[in-house]
Scaffold this motif. Structure first.
Motif, mmCIF file in Angstrom:
data_model
loop_
_atom_site.group_PDB
_atom_site.id
_atom_site.type_symbol
_atom_site.label_atom_id
_atom_site.label_comp_id
_atom_site.label_asym_id
_atom_site.label_seq_id
_atom_site.Cartn_x
_atom_site.Cartn_y
_atom_site.Cartn_z
ATOM 1 N N HIS A 29 82.488 28.945 64.310
ATOM 2 C CA HIS A 29 82.998 27.571 64.257
ATOM 3 C C HIS A 29 82.593 26.918 62.943
ATOM 4 C CE1 HIS A 29 83.914 26.594 68.757
ATOM 5 N NE2 HIS A 29 84.626 27.591 68.282
ATOM 6 N N THR A 30 83.579 26.279 62.306
ATOM 7 C CA THR A 30 83.315 25.696 60.988
ATOM 8 C C THR A 30 82.915 24.229 61.057
ATOM 9 O OG1 THR A 30 85.671 25.197 60.771
ATOM 10 C CG2 THR A 30 84.904 27.287 59.827
ATOM 11 N N ALA A 31 83.276 23.561 62.139
ATOM 12 C CA ALA A 31 82.982 22.133 62.253
ATOM 13 C C ALA A 31 81.854 21.928 63.264
ATOM 14 C CB ALA A 31 84.222 21.362 62.692
ATOM 15 N N GLN A 50 81.933 19.731 58.098
ATOM 16 C CA GLN A 50 83.075 20.642 58.063
ATOM 17 C C GLN A 50 82.924 21.546 56.855
ATOM 18 O OE1 GLN A 50 86.123 21.330 60.030
ATOM 19 N NE2 GLN A 50 85.781 23.000 58.605
ATOM 20 N N GLY A 51 82.637 22.799 57.104
ATOM 21 C CA GLY A 51 82.510 23.772 56.032
ATOM 22 C C GLY A 51 81.526 23.317 54.973
ATOM 23 N N GLY A 96 86.512 25.219 66.065
ATOM 24 C CA GLY A 96 87.029 26.169 65.105
ATOM 25 C C GLY A 96 87.931 25.498 64.092
ATOM 26 N N GLN A 97 88.531 26.320 63.225
ATOM 27 C CA GLN A 97 89.396 25.786 62.164
ATOM 28 C C GLN A 97 90.672 25.213 62.746
ATOM 29 O OE1 GLN A 97 90.026 28.846 59.241
ATOM 30 N NE2 GLN A 97 88.216 28.237 58.091
ATOM 31 N N GLY A 98 91.283 24.308 61.992
ATOM 32 C CA GLY A 98 92.495 23.661 62.463
ATOM 33 C C GLY A 98 92.151 22.623 63.505
#
Lengths: 113, 112
Positions: A29-31, A50-51, A96-98
């Motif tokens: 998970h990026t966020a 976020q990232g 996750g992304q998006g």
């Protein structure tokens, strides 16, 4: 361990002490988000990572609160010089992304004496 | 006025009843709408996740979003004692990074 992991699950400390709360997000998970849940205020946003982007700190209630996220994974929320009004459940979520939904850990229940 | 309004209850129903939970909101920029279930001393658990207006069904749960009225609902059919929990609506505007704005939560009790 597939879910979001938070530690400690409970923390009792004296007014004026510093505390550190840890969040281990879902792998990949990026966020990562921190929220606070208290009886009078419900669930409130604190900070968002976020990232590699600069975090959104717009929800932090005072400069006694700070957070960091190392290596894009584990995050630590630090509260300095704790006050009684800081007593609450601190929840961490990751996504996750998006436009993926957020999944929460079980929180750290913080009590300031 | 809060951005998201939710009746805190408590709501008590007999087992097998249909439960309707609702939230209203003021920010027309909200695009994503969620319902979470939270048991005592646990974190919120995602139940339903919808984008924009429309209906979504998952087993005994149906989520409805009416953006024109700024109103969302969660229906629980054939309610069970295990559904007893606090239900939180949440919504986000992903132009704001996806941070969630929550309702106050509705405490539901399903009596056997």
């Amino acid at each position: 361990g597939a879910g979001v992991s938070q530690s400690p699950s409970n923390k009792v400390t004296e007014k004026g002490k510093d505390v550190e709360l840890r969040c281990d997000p879902i792998s990949g998970h990026t966020a990562l988000y921190w929220y606070r849940q208290s009886l009078g205020q419900g669930l409130e946003f604190l900070i968002y990572f976020q990232g590699n982007s600069a975090p959104d700190k717009s929800g932090l209630p005072s400069d006694r609160f700070s957070a960091e996220r190392t290596g894009g994974s584990v995050s630590t929320l630090t509260i300095q010089r704790t006050q009684q009004e800081d007593s609450a459940v601190y929840l961490c979520a990751s996504s996750g992304q998006g436009n993926q939904p957020q999944h929460f850990g079980d929180g750290t229940r913080l009590s300031i004496l | 006025q809060k951005e998201v309004e939710q009746d805190p209850g408590p709501l008590s129903v007999p087992e097998g009843a249909i439960v309707s939970l609702n939230c209203t909101y003021s920010n027309s920029a909200f695009q994503y709408f969620m319902w979470y279930r939270q048991y005592s001393r646990k974190g919120p658990e995602l139940l339903m996740y919808t984008y924009s207006s429309g209906n979504k069904e998952d087993g005994r749960f149906t989520a409805q979003v009416d953006k024109s009225s700024k109103y969302i609902s969660l229906f629980i059919r054939d309610s069970q004692p295990s559904d007893s929990a606090t239900y939180l609506c949440a919504m986000s505007d992903h132009n704001q990074g996806g941070k969630l704005i929550f309702g106050q939560g509705t405490e539901l009790s399903v009596k056997p």
